[in-house]
Design a protein around this motif. Sequence first.
Motif, PDB file in Angstrom:
ATOM      1  N   MET A  57      36.783  27.351  43.497  1.00  0.00           N
ATOM      2  CA  MET A  57      37.205  28.593  44.143  1.00  0.00           C
ATOM      3  C   MET A  57      36.874  28.621  45.632  1.00  0.00           C
ATOM      4  O   MET A  57      37.203  29.570  46.325  1.00  0.00           O
ATOM      5  N   GLN A  63      42.507  29.111  44.547  1.00  0.00           N
ATOM      6  CA  GLN A  63      42.432  30.548  44.261  1.00  0.00           C
ATOM      7  C   GLN A  63      43.830  31.146  44.112  1.00  0.00           C
ATOM      8  O   GLN A  63      44.082  31.925  43.191  1.00  0.00           O
ATOM      9  N   LEU A  81      37.450  36.224  41.414  1.00  0.00           N
ATOM     10  CA  LEU A  81      37.220  34.787  41.593  1.00  0.00           C
ATOM     11  C   LEU A  81      36.040  34.583  42.529  1.00  0.00           C
ATOM     12  O   LEU A  81      35.998  35.158  43.617  1.00  0.00           O
TER      13      LEU A  81
END
Length: 86
Positions: A57, A63, A81
Amino acid sequence: CYNAPPAAPTPTRGAREHVQFGSFNAARKLNQRTVTLWARVLQAVPASRMVIKSIDMNDATVQANVRRLFEQAGIADRLELLPASK
């Protein structure tokens, strides 16, 4: 499979009013089938949320790809996230 120590406290919601599910796996393990199953779980539990924490991430492209999968499943607004902790 995780087993809590015998002396571990019983989980409680505390002041939080929602259930939060989480995954701490590599983002490359995510696919539409997995996200579809998670979407069904989130839809079955009102106000629940999904947190995905992964070193992957740190990459904006990853992402965006993960968000797209959750958007296609209709639950992107319940997703968080996070990059891996140092």
